[in-house]
Design an enzyme around this catalytic site. Structure first.
Site, PDB file in Angstrom:
ATOM      1  N   GLU A  38      36.499  45.752  45.682  1.00  0.00           N
ATOM      2  CA  GLU A  38      35.870  45.109  44.708  1.00  0.00           C
ATOM      3  C   GLU A  38      35.812  43.478  44.776  1.00  0.00           C
ATOM      4  OE1 GLU A  38      38.202  44.671  40.866  1.00  0.00           O
ATOM      5  OE2 GLU A  38      40.232  44.778  42.101  1.00  0.00           O
ATOM      6  N   GLU A  68      49.294  18.522  38.256  1.00  0.00           N
ATOM      7  CA  GLU A  68      48.117  18.900  39.312  1.00  0.00           C
ATOM      8  C   GLU A  68      46.735  18.342  38.615  1.00  0.00           C
ATOM      9  OE1 GLU A  68      48.934  19.324  42.153  1.00  0.00           O
ATOM     10  OE2 GLU A  68      50.824  20.175  41.825  1.00  0.00           O
ATOM     11  N   HIS A  95      52.544  28.081  48.323  1.00  0.00           N
ATOM     12  CA  HIS A  95      52.725  27.478  46.985  1.00  0.00           C
ATOM     13  C   HIS A  95      51.615  28.318  45.842  1.00  0.00           C
ATOM     14  CE1 HIS A  95      52.396  23.595  44.279  1.00  0.00           C
ATOM     15  NE2 HIS A  95      51.881  24.562  43.545  1.00  0.00           N
ATOM     16  N   HIS A 144      51.007  30.513  40.583  1.00  0.00           N
ATOM     17  CA  HIS A 144      51.888  30.781  41.791  1.00  0.00           C
ATOM     18  C   HIS A 144      51.653  32.560  42.039  1.00  0.00           C
ATOM     19  CE1 HIS A 144      54.063  27.004  40.956  1.00  0.00           C
ATOM     20  NE2 HIS A 144      52.703  26.565  41.412  1.00  0.00           N
ATOM     21  N   HIS A 147      45.052  27.261  37.891  1.00  0.00           N
ATOM     22  CA  HIS A 147      46.276  27.132  39.142  1.00  0.00           C
ATOM     23  C   HIS A 147      47.498  27.958  38.685  1.00  0.00           C
ATOM     24  CE1 HIS A 147      48.929  25.946  42.213  1.00  0.00           C
ATOM     25  NE2 HIS A 147      49.857  25.415  41.169  1.00  0.00           N
TER      26      HIS A 147
HETATM   27 ZN   LIG Z   1      51.852  24.867  41.563  1.00  0.00          ZN
END
Ligand SMILES: [Zn+2]
Length: 186
Positions: A77, A23, A118, A49, A47
């Site tokens: 919050e 990514e 994702h 999951h 990033h």
């Molecule tokens: Zn990913």
């Protein structure tokens, strides 16, 4: 990275044939946007999951303002931690320049971006703060998964209460998420 961002040299890590994340495009393009937007304060693009956050992407309307409102109501919050809300891109093939473009586009106005089915992208000044940002969204998502599993919301935080929350903690909540009205996942 070279000046044009077209090549890189490894200074540390990535031993034994290791390569950067698939990514890379999303990370770099998001860095470029957040660096400008925050005058260099945001130095981390993370990033992962996040399980419950991902789970919600299967059952909620994939609309940024509506989804932001849902997460804000899922835990008190949240509005304080991500007043700019959560951007959403359509499902796209990961590891491409296209999803990098779309993610960076959402990063113009949100510190969190959902990749439906994702995972999540978060932007922040440090690893700790960015992890905390994502964890806050994930925690609210977990609460909401339980709430939806119990039959949905019967009562929640009102618009007036969200506004009061923003005032107390000196943040400007994303107006579209306030305007969209009470969360409804039915
Ligand atoms: Zn990913």
């Amino acid at each position: 990275m070279d000046d044009k961002g077209l090549s890189y040299k490894i200074h540390w890590g990535l031993v034994n044939g290791g390569v950067p994340t698939s990514e890379l495009a999303s990370h770099f393009q998001s860095h470029s946007v957040r660096k400008q937007l925050t005058n260099g304060a945001d130095r981390v693009i993370m990033h992962c999951h996040a399980t419950n956050f991902m789970a919600l992407s299967y059952v909620v309307e994939l609309d940024s303002a509506r989804f932001t409102r849902l997460l804000w109501e899922g835990s008190t919050e949240c509005l304080v931690v991500f007043p700019d809300g959560v951007g959403i891109v359509p499902w796209m093939v990961p590891g491409t320049d296209e999803i990098g473009d779309a993610t960076a586009g959402q990063m113009q106005s949100h510190s969190l971006v959902m990749w439906p089915f994702h995972g999540i992208f978060g932007a922040g000044p440090t690893l700790d703060e960015t992890f905390g940002l994502i964890d806050t969204a994930e925690k609210s998502s977990e609460v909401l998964v339980k709430v939806i599993s119990m039959g949905g919301l019967r009562q929640s935080i009102t618009t007036e209460q969200l506004v009061a929350l923003g005032k107390r903690f000196n943040v400007n909540p994303w107006q579209a998420a306030l305007d969209t009205g009470p969360a409804n996942v039915a």
